[in-house]
Design a protein around this motif. Sequence first.
Motif: not given
Lengths: 111, 116
Positions: B61-65, B76-83
């Motif tokens: 779980l990186s900082d984007r999650f 809720t699960l949010e993913i920022q700046r998806t790759e």
Amino acid sequence: DQQVKQNSPSLSVQEGRISILNCDYTNSMFDYFLWYKKYPAEGPTFLISISSIKDKNEDGRFTVFLNKSAKHLSLHIVPSQPGDSAVYFCAANGRDDKIIFGKGTRLHILP
Amino acid sequence: DTGVSQDPRHKITKRGQNVTFRCDPISEHNRLYWYRQTLGQGPEFLTYFQNEAQLEKSRLLSDRFSAERPKGSFSTLEIQRTEQGDSAMYLCASSLMGLAAQETQYFGPGTRLLVL
């Protein structure tokens, strides 16, 4: 480092015969083992479990055997039916509350 | 009897966009888990909650999650700046952790994410 291993990616069994799916684990701290069944585009469905204090658990056509000394468990399905065709995941739970899954075995039931 | 539900079932997004997934557990279950599954692999643990407290996060779980369970019910699960590497099936599971140490987790249908 895989702690739960399912070494057979796939298995084909004639309808009506016995299906045997195998699973090995490496972590002796695991004390609860589960089998899940998964159809495409669906989440895993719980099938059967076994505690480390037992060596066998049976539920209808499904039986799970646990050999702690060998760190091995197996799922027997008898008789195999067409609806049993799916991916089967072996999973193990230790005291850290996480479930560790194997990579799965795809079971094909042949008519 | 309502099981674990997840929304949406499918999500296609462009790289760099943010996405949010929702999970509604079985109503009396106090534990809620998030997993990720990629092709040819079993589900891999991401994080879990007991009631509203997030108890553990995987190194996956990186900082984007980020995950939340504000009232101890849905999560809720949010993913920022998806790759593109985030493309996977995201699975939610719930369980009732009681006096018996061993628990069975029940899974939802998953949200399939495709990042273009």
